[in-house]
Structure formats: structure tokens, C-alpha cells
Write an enzyme that holds these catalytic residues in place. Sequence first.
Site, PDB file in Angstrom:
ATOM      1  N   ARG A 120       0.791  -1.240   0.000  1.00  0.00           N
ATOM      2  CA  ARG A 120       0.000   0.000   0.000  1.00  0.00           C
ATOM      3  C   ARG A 120       0.816   1.279   0.000  1.00  0.00           C
ATOM      4  NH1 ARG A 120      -3.516  -2.093   4.683  1.00  0.00           N
ATOM      5  NH2 ARG A 120      -1.400  -1.971   5.453  1.00  0.00           N
ATOM      6  N   LYS A 180       1.742 -19.762   6.365  1.00  0.00           N
ATOM      7  CA  LYS A 180       0.769 -20.114   7.369  1.00  0.00           C
ATOM      8  C   LYS A 180       0.279 -18.847   8.059  1.00  0.00           C
ATOM      9  CE  LYS A 180       2.369 -21.118  11.624  1.00  0.00           C
ATOM     10  NZ  LYS A 180       2.842 -19.888  12.258  1.00  0.00           N
ATOM     11  N   HIS A 184       4.004 -26.779  12.952  1.00  0.00           N
ATOM     12  CA  HIS A 184       5.392 -27.191  13.203  1.00  0.00           C
ATOM     13  C   HIS A 184       5.491 -28.476  14.039  1.00  0.00           C
ATOM     14  CE1 HIS A 184       5.940 -23.307  11.593  1.00  0.00           C
ATOM     15  NE2 HIS A 184       6.065 -22.615  12.698  1.00  0.00           N
TER      16      HIS A 184
HETATM   17  C1  BG6 Z   1       6.218 -19.191  13.694  1.00  0.00           C
HETATM   18  C2  BG6 Z   1       5.273 -18.753  14.787  1.00  0.00           C
HETATM   19  O1  BG6 Z   1       5.522 -19.932  12.722  1.00  0.00           O
HETATM   20  O2  BG6 Z   1       7.234 -20.005  14.247  1.00  0.00           O
HETATM   21  C3  BG6 Z   1       6.027 -18.027  15.879  1.00  0.00           C
HETATM   22  O3  BG6 Z   1       4.268 -17.907  14.246  1.00  0.00           O
HETATM   23  C4  BG6 Z   1       7.181 -18.860  16.379  1.00  0.00           C
HETATM   24  O4  BG6 Z   1       5.174 -17.670  16.957  1.00  0.00           O
HETATM   25  C5  BG6 Z   1       8.033 -19.335  15.214  1.00  0.00           C
HETATM   26  O5  BG6 Z   1       7.952 -18.066  17.252  1.00  0.00           O
HETATM   27  C6  BG6 Z   1       9.112 -20.307  15.662  1.00  0.00           C
HETATM   28  O6  BG6 Z   1       9.980 -20.509  14.589  1.00  0.00           O
HETATM   29  P1  BG6 Z   1      11.546 -20.669  14.809  1.00  0.00           P
HETATM   30  O7  BG6 Z   1      12.105 -20.953  13.451  1.00  0.00           O
HETATM   31  O8  BG6 Z   1      12.029 -19.372  15.398  1.00  0.00           O
HETATM   32  O9  BG6 Z   1      11.698 -21.786  15.767  1.00  0.00           O
END
Ligand code: BG6
Length: 469
Positions: free
Chosen positions: A49, A158, A250
Site C-alpha cells: 500500500r 501459514k 510445526h
Molecule cells: C512461527 C510462529 O511460525 O514459528 C512463531 O508464528 C514462532 O510464533 C516461530 O515463534 C518459531 O519458529 P523458529 O524458526 O524461530 O523456531
Amino acid sequence: MTDNPKIPTIVVVLGATGDLTAQKITPALWNLYRSGSLPRMFRVVGFARRPFPDRDFAQMAAANLLKRLRPTEAEEAERFLGLFSYSQGFFERRADYLRLKKRLDEIDEGWGMCSNKLFYLAVPPRLYPDILNHLASTGLGRPCGGPDEGWTRIIVEKPFGSDLQSAKDLDVLLGELFAEDQIYRIDHYLAKEMLQNILAFRFSNDLFEPGWNRSGISEIRIRLWESLGVEGRGGFYDGVGALRDVGQNHLLQMLALTAMARPRSFSSRDVRAARQAFIESLVPFKPKEIRTGTIRGQYDGYRGIKGVASDSATETYFRVEARSSDPPWKGVKFVLESGKRLGRSLKEIEIVSRGGADRRNSLVFHVEPKEGITIKFWAKKPGRGMELQERKLGFKFRPASKAHPAEDYEKLLWDCLTDDQTLFVSSGEIQAMWRFIDPIIDGWQKGLAPLLRYKPDSSSITKAGGAAK
Ligand code: BG6
């Protein structure tokens, strides 16, 4: 199938002025650029935007990267920034997509070719419908060439919906514009080196595979503990909660990699099918099991964060004990645990052997901060007696200094450019994950498990939850 990565390509980042571009996308593209992996004719076009001259956009997109470059890289970085341009637009305004299209057509005309277009949706999901409809109606999403040139693909971040129904609705929307093999759904955990290593370890070492089931394993514990809180993301997080934020994706993916059956081959189709089959085998919770099989918690002070409701019941911690109906895993407990402000950052998978209660072995995949594998076993204590003690065998994956910033996104972007979907989540997996998660959220919303409180930066809740550490 692997595409020729040298065909001219334009990456269009929708929502390009957000954090994701500066934190992940630009550093990942830089890694690819430096290693000579990008096509000679390559451009990044940002769409968002706020108005920006091309140069200012490039500087903003590369802000993080520029901070850590060495002086000797300045010239190369300058050439890299020259690949970035910007097309201002409102996501709901069709005319702005037509302008974007004109910009892309001009680039193609300059090259005298129909280039590949990769659309990266780096926006909140509520904007997906507008964007997808406009990409369709303006013809932007249509490949401009024959079968071998000018593909279009889309990367979606996601969360994929907020429950099974909304995930299905999103799929319908995406499906109107793109075929399943053009849609790349990111779960960046799949690209983490140590998670890819699980498959290598399991399926290349036949010492372990025969007992990799209920006969040898009693429990698999998956931990994604974070020391950070949700400060700065309160508005987003409060409507989501820990289970949807990292559990539905995850943690379930980590579990799937650990427990899925050997795929028929290592093609992306077969690997994704094996992950999906395992996730589908998870037994959904019945209402009466919610209290005994799940714990949810919220850290003190969470409700004071900007964007969080003062009476919020959103969980910042959860612990879920899952089971699979797959015969090889009958009776094995899968413990999924994650939380914010837990006092330490730890991502790991612990596999506990069956053994007697006081003589168990365990194998730990350390994902972060360490990357490696530890096997705990029993050995004789030196001396005359036959006393046993627990010892460890450790493997360190690489020196910490060898990890590149944004390497997970580098891998994902490369795979998308070369048409490898293995590390992306299929629509079937997404739906299977929601089928398991929805009944838990539903039970929590009905108050079937109390919302516990915990002190930030302490391990009080993980202890209450019965974690091993
Ligand atoms: C993200 C979440 O998908 O993954 C976050 O939205 C989280 O809340 C993050 O902190 C963790 O990812 P990583 O790679 O830092 O372990």
C-alpha cells in the site's frame, strides 16, 4: 521433476513492506544470488500500500541484510539491490493489479521473453480472497508461455485457515486459480536442517529402524520452547493462540517426520503422502479426554500486551498427549509441548525407549539452539562392581557458525523455483492436521480444561506439565 532454474524469473512479493521481506525473503534471495543460483534475468517486484520509490523499497527490503554485510560485499549488494523494484497498490483495488501487470509485462518485453512469475503472499490471510480474485481476474496468475516457459506459482504462508472448514474454503479459493502443483504452502520447520536429517537418519541406518515402533519406543516428546513472548504481535497472536500458531503445523510436522512409515520412494509425492498418512492416523480427542490429555496455560502479564484482550483466554502454552491408531504405534505416547516465555529456547525431539522404567534409553534430535543427535545409554561404571551409569554419545551436526541466516527460506525458495514440493505442505496434510486440532480447541473453548497461569521466564509450567527437564 526439476525445472531449469535459469529461465528468466520475477518474484512478486505481495505485502512486500512487512517484516517477512526484510527478515527472511531478501536475505534468502541474497544467499541464492551470491551462490549464482538465480537466473541471469531475475527481478523482485514488491507490491504493497505505502508509496515508495524503487530505491527506497530496495533499501527497506534489504535493511536486515545490509546491517551484517562485510565492506567487501558492498558492490555486489549494490547490484543485487538493482534487481528490486516496487509497484504501489491497494490489495482490494483491481486497477492496481493492472498496473502491476503492466510493470511485469514491461520487464518481459525488455527481456524479449515470457518469464516465470512467482507470487509470494506475505500478507495476513484475511487479504487472501481479494488478492487471489484479482490475480485471477487480471490474468496475472495465468502462465504467459507454453508448457516449458513462463510458469506461475504461488507461495502461501501459514496460517492456512483457523480450522478445518476455513482451510477447506481457502483451498477452494486457491484451487480456482492454481493447480495443486503450483501452490507452495510454507511450513518453514520442514526446511530446518535437523528435521530433514530425521529422514536421513531413520532411513539410512538400519541399526535403528527395526525397533522404530511400539516394540522399541514408549514415548516421543516434541518440544518447541521459546524464551520470547508475543510482545509486538499481540493483535495477531491473541486471535490464534499457541496450538494454532505452532501446534497445528510445526509440532505435527516434526512428529510426522519422526513417526511416518518409510515412503515408497523419496519423491515429493510419496514423502508428502507418508507424512499425511501418519497425521491422519492420530486419534482425535473425545470431549472427556480433553482434561486428562491436554494442558493449556497463559503467562502472567500476557493480558497487558498491546493488542491482547484484557480478559483473554488465549493459551501461550500447551501440552497435548496424542495417540496414533496406526498398528506399529499403538500404545505409544506422543507428547507435543510448546510455549512462549518459558525461560529458555529449546527445540528438540526426544525418543524414549520401552525398557524398564529405570533403564530407558533415549535418542534426542536437537533442532535448536544446538543441532545434533544425542543417544543416552547405560554403561558399566569403572571399578570392580557391576554398577551401571547413564552415558551419552553425541553428534554435532556442524559448527554453529556455519548456519546461514535465513537458510530455511533459501532452501524453500530454491525448491519452489525448481519445482520440488517435498518440503511444502499438501492440502491433504493441512486438513488432517486441523482434523486433529479442531476438537482440542473446541474443548478448550467449552472450558473442558482449565487455563493455567505461569510465571514468565521460569520453567514452572513445564514442570507442572510433567516435562522431563
Ligand atoms: C512461527 C510462529 O511460525 O514459528 C512463531 O508464528 C514462532 O510464533 C516461530 O515463534 C518459531 O519458529 P523458529 O524458526 O524461530 O523456531
